[in-house]
Design an enzyme around this catalytic site. Structure first.
Site, mmCIF file in Angstrom:
data_model
loop_
_atom_site.group_PDB
_atom_site.id
_atom_site.type_symbol
_atom_site.label_atom_id
_atom_site.label_comp_id
_atom_site.label_asym_id
_atom_site.label_seq_id
_atom_site.Cartn_x
_atom_site.Cartn_y
_atom_site.Cartn_z
ATOM 1 N N LEU A 75 0.540 -1.689 0.060
ATOM 2 C CA LEU A 75 0.329 0.285 0.005
ATOM 3 C C LEU A 75 0.979 0.940 -0.143
ATOM 4 O O LEU A 75 0.406 2.652 0.136
ATOM 5 C CB LEU A 75 -0.734 0.189 1.258
ATOM 6 C CG LEU A 75 -2.134 -1.181 1.282
ATOM 7 C CD1 LEU A 75 -2.822 -1.172 2.440
ATOM 8 C CD2 LEU A 75 -2.886 -1.329 0.108
ATOM 9 N N CYS A 76 2.185 1.182 -0.386
ATOM 10 C CA CYS A 76 2.848 2.374 -0.330
ATOM 11 C C CYS A 76 2.832 2.728 -1.535
ATOM 12 O O CYS A 76 2.836 2.745 -2.554
ATOM 13 C CB CYS A 76 4.260 2.095 -0.055
ATOM 14 S SG CYS A 76 5.073 1.464 1.306
ATOM 15 N N HIS A 77 2.943 4.304 -1.309
ATOM 16 C CA HIS A 77 3.044 4.862 -2.971
ATOM 17 C C HIS A 77 4.642 5.216 -3.354
ATOM 18 O O HIS A 77 4.931 4.955 -2.662
ATOM 19 C CB HIS A 77 2.601 6.191 -2.184
ATOM 20 C CG HIS A 77 1.152 6.784 -2.621
ATOM 21 N ND1 HIS A 77 1.426 6.393 -1.103
ATOM 22 C CD2 HIS A 77 -0.393 7.038 -2.998
ATOM 23 C CE1 HIS A 77 -0.399 6.352 -0.704
ATOM 24 N NE2 HIS A 77 -1.506 7.406 -2.339
ATOM 25 N N MET A 113 8.554 4.533 4.989
ATOM 26 C CA MET A 113 8.522 3.227 4.626
ATOM 27 C C MET A 113 10.329 2.477 3.564
ATOM 28 O O MET A 113 10.737 1.865 4.359
ATOM 29 C CB MET A 113 7.147 2.965 3.506
ATOM 30 C CG MET A 113 6.121 2.906 4.870
ATOM 31 S SD MET A 113 6.706 2.113 6.439
ATOM 32 C CE MET A 113 6.278 0.111 5.319
ATOM 33 N N GLU A 114 10.438 3.756 2.793
ATOM 34 C CA GLU A 114 10.854 3.938 2.230
ATOM 35 C C GLU A 114 12.793 3.699 3.165
ATOM 36 O O GLU A 114 13.805 2.925 2.740
ATOM 37 C CB GLU A 114 11.540 4.829 1.467
ATOM 38 C CG GLU A 114 10.545 5.152 0.190
ATOM 39 C CD GLU A 114 9.699 4.942 0.227
ATOM 40 O OE1 GLU A 114 8.028 4.833 0.103
ATOM 41 O OE2 GLU A 114 8.517 5.745 1.832
ATOM 42 N N ASP A 128 23.378 -11.906 4.168
ATOM 43 C CA ASP A 128 23.636 -13.169 2.582
ATOM 44 C C ASP A 128 25.247 -12.415 2.445
ATOM 45 O O ASP A 128 25.608 -13.764 2.250
ATOM 46 C CB ASP A 128 23.054 -12.002 1.543
ATOM 47 C CG ASP A 128 23.488 -13.053 0.541
ATOM 48 O OD1 ASP A 128 22.793 -14.258 0.323
ATOM 49 O OD2 ASP A 128 23.659 -12.669 -0.453
#
Length: 159
Positions: A75-77, A113-114, A128
């Site tokens: 739901l992020c733009h 969120m970014e 990793d």
């Protein structure tokens, strides 16, 4: 207390409508850490990882992740980022690396969120690249540290 913004009155998931918002400068900073064996940290800092410069690769991964956040979080733009800064702070006394990501834009919605996605992917990349020598590494403490801009203004994580 505020209400959840990503659900309509029926409880269905929605993408928030930001059309009526003004474009403003928005900045968010997030951080997190990866704990590892002292030998693993020494190898990273000494440039002795078999896969190459761990922190350089993790920095690029973080930047790439910030740009792809809308592809990962449903739901992020999609946001046109204007700046992303990635920093690593090795803490040898506790055998961990702290990653901090700051994301900026001029737009209608924030970049929290970014920044959080950038930190998460940077730390996953470190895992990793080093898992062959230390499968017990622990990623955690991922959190928003500060955000600026928009209707809610300035917020900072309390000390």
């Amino acid at each position: 207390m505020s209400e959840f913004t990503h659900f309509d009155e029926s409880g269905r998931a929605i993408m928030v409508d930001v059309a009526g918002k003004d474009d403003t400068r928005r900045v968010a900073t997030a951080r997190g850490a990866i704990h590892m064996l002292p030998d693993t940290l020494g190898r990273i800092l000494g440039g002795q990882a078999a896969k190459g410069d761990v922190l350089a690769v993790a920095r690029i991964a973080a930047i790439q992740a910030t740009k792809r956040t809308a592809d990962l979080i449903p739901l992020c733009h999609p946001i046109a980022l204007t700046r992303v800064v990635v920093d690593f702070a090795p803490e040898t006394e506790v055998s961990r690396i702290v990653c901090t990501v700051t994301a900026e834009t001029v737009g209608k919605t924030g970049v929290e969120m970014e920044a959080l996605t950038g930190v998460s992917v940077a730390l996953l990349t470190i895992y990793d690249m080093c898992k062959a020598v230390d499968r017990g590494m622990q990623i955690g403490d991922i959190q928003l540290v500060e955000k600026q801009g928009g209707r809610s203004g300035h917020w900072r994580l309390p000390d």
